[in-house]
Design a protein around this motif. Structure first.
Motif, PDB file in Angstrom:
ATOM      1  N   LEU A  32       0.841  -1.197   0.000  1.00 32.06           N
ATOM      2  CA  LEU A  32       0.000   0.000   0.000  1.00 32.06           C
ATOM      3  C   LEU A  32       0.880   1.252   0.000  1.00 32.06           C
ATOM      4  CD1 LEU A  32      -2.609   1.690   0.483  1.00 32.06           C
ATOM      5  CD2 LEU A  32      -2.372   1.148   2.917  1.00 32.06           C
ATOM      6  N   LEU A  84      -6.005  -6.306  -7.543  1.00 35.96           N
ATOM      7  CA  LEU A  84      -5.054  -7.255  -6.934  1.00 35.96           C
ATOM      8  C   LEU A  84      -5.139  -8.596  -7.649  1.00 35.96           C
ATOM      9  CD1 LEU A  84      -5.672  -6.369  -3.178  1.00 35.96           C
ATOM     10  CD2 LEU A  84      -3.514  -6.028  -4.411  1.00 35.96           C
ATOM     11  N   ILE A  98      -5.116  -5.457   1.164  1.00 42.95           N
ATOM     12  CA  ILE A  98      -3.952  -5.421   0.248  1.00 42.95           C
ATOM     13  C   ILE A  98      -2.875  -6.419   0.708  1.00 42.95           C
ATOM     14  CG2 ILE A  98      -2.057  -3.928  -0.556  1.00 42.95           C
ATOM     15  CD1 ILE A  98      -4.190  -1.591  -0.377  1.00 42.95           C
TER      16      ILE A  98
END
Ligand code: DX5
Ligand code: ZN
Length: 217
Positions: A4, A186, A214
């Motif tokens: 992130l 993702l 994440i």
């Protein structure tokens, strides 16, 4: 594990130090630094001093996104300031190979960024050379814009190309990413998620939840 990189453009500048410390506490891995020059994009932000000042306070990974014309003029100031990764736009680069070499010779990571309507094919010669490809999912210039979903196709394409050719670059996405669409990017192969309003617009619990989605990939 995906990473992130919160975009400091959406932080409260009056509280910048606290915002950075809090971001890391909530799970930020990198700090995304949006450098805008009022020429390449219609906004003006900050220069290399922001990185220099951040680095005085800790070993924060500075992910610099140069949205400027003449990016070659900005490389050494950001190198000297301590940037870890320097991303320049394909659309602004004249001597890209030279810039990538210069960034590497100075011990930094080099990234190439593409606008929403720039194809992956346009950067095919960069792919063996760079450490990261940054896919813009909004037109650069502002935070808080809606994500342009058609850009996601390029994530899958970049992921396939690196698998096929053994390229080592990470894939980063930037613009309009939030809890509602982060799983999609993702799953397509993104390694680094930039988020401005989707991160700073949340309370502490929301920021942590976003980071944990994440990190679970
Ligand atoms: C846009 C910048 C982005 C932006 C992201 O030009 O490069 O990094 O700050 O902000 P959000 O996530 O709000 O779109
Ligand atoms: Zn950015």
């Amino acid at each position: 594990m995906a990473l992130l990189s919160p975009s400091l453009l959406s932080a409260d500048f009056f509280e910048l130090g606290n915002e950075i410390v809090d971001s890391v506490k909530c799970g930020a891995d990198w700090l995304h630094i949006d450098v805008m020059d009022l020429h390449f994009v219609p906004q003006l932000t900050f220069g290399a001093k922001i990185v220099q000042d951040i680095k005085k306070h800790g070993d924060y990974f500075c992910d610099v996104h140069l949205m400027v014309t003449n990016p070659q003029d900005h490389i050494m100031p950001f190198v000297k300031a301590g940037a870890d990764l320097i991303n320049f736009h394909y659309e602004a680069a004249v001597h890209a190979d030279r810039m990538i070499t210069q960034i590497h010779e100075n011990g930094k990571l080099a990234g190439v960024t593409i606008n929403p309507t720039t194809s992956v094919d346009a950067i095919k010669w960069y792919l063996p050379l760079v450490d990261l490809v940054l896919v813009m999912s909004v037109n650069p210039g502002f935070s808080g814009q809606s994500c342009l979903d058609y850009t996601f196709e390029k994530i899958a394409e970049l992921d396939e190309l690196r698998k096929k050719n053994g390229y080592k670059y990470k894939i980063e996405i930037d613009g309009g990413i939030s809890k509602s669409n982060v799983n999609k990017v993702l799953d397509l192969g993104c390694d680094v998620i930039v988020a401005g309003s989707g991160f700073f617009g949340q309370n502490e619990e929301g920021r942590k939840e976003f980071a944990s989605i994440i990190h679970s990939k």
